[in-house]
Design a protein around this motif. Structure first.
Motif: not given
Length: 181
Positions: A43-53
């Motif tokens: 969840l944290w990695v996916q959240s970071a990806m969505l926030r960055c990309v």
């Protein structure tokens, strides 16, 4: 190819995505809405990806896709170490063409990370079994186990199998080391 086709997001991916978009890091540690369940590091990695990309289909599916590609490489390494070259070639071909692993690498769910984490544990176990004098693989397993379970719930079963498989050889190897003192 399936990743690049950019199929529309299906309902389960959308529900997980809504959790990711509507919650902060701490909020993702709580029970998710829409009956969604996923490991916290995913969840944290996916959240970071969505926030960055951004929140497009390709961004939401990038981490699972990369995990699927890495899984092919790790599976090839595992197959090369454990079976004949022809069997390894057949095994990697079957995995690369198998419907469900390919499909799971192209959706925004943690299933391809389940495969990746399982292969990481299995590769480390096989490397230690082949060369028990290299204890770094045991340390790798000790460190990787908790991380893998924070990324993938089903990895607990693979970790349990690895522990059961390695218990006797580790104990036997450790006794020999103690006798050297």
């Amino acid at each position: 190819g399936r990743y690049l086709l950019g199929f529309p997001i299906w309902i389960d991916e959308a529900w997980l995505g809504l959790n990711l978009l509507e919650r902060d890091w701490l909020g993702l540690t709580c029970q998710l809405v829409f009956n969604q369940v996923a490991p916290i590091l995913f969840l944290w990695v996916q959240s970071a990806m969505l926030r960055c990309v951004g929140a497009g289909e390709w961004a939401m599916r990038l981490i699972p896709f990369l995990a699927g590609v890495a899984s092919l490489a790790l599976f090839w390494q595992l197959a090369r170490r454990t079976v004949s070259p022809l069997a390894a070639l057949l095994a990697i071909g079957l995995l690369a063409a198998a419907r469900w692993p390919v499909l799971m690498c192209a959706i925004a769910k943690p299933y391809s990370l389940d495969l990746l984490m399982s292969l990481c544990l299995l590769n480390a176990a096989v490397l230690w079994l082949q060369r028990p004098e290299r204890r770094r693989w045991l340390w790798t397993l000790a460190c990787l186990g908790p991380l893998a379970m924070a990324v993938s719930y089903p990895t607990v079963f693979v970790a349990g199998g690895v522990v059961l498989t390695l218990a006797w050889p580790v104990w036997k190897n450790g006794r020999g080391a103690m006798a050297a003192f």
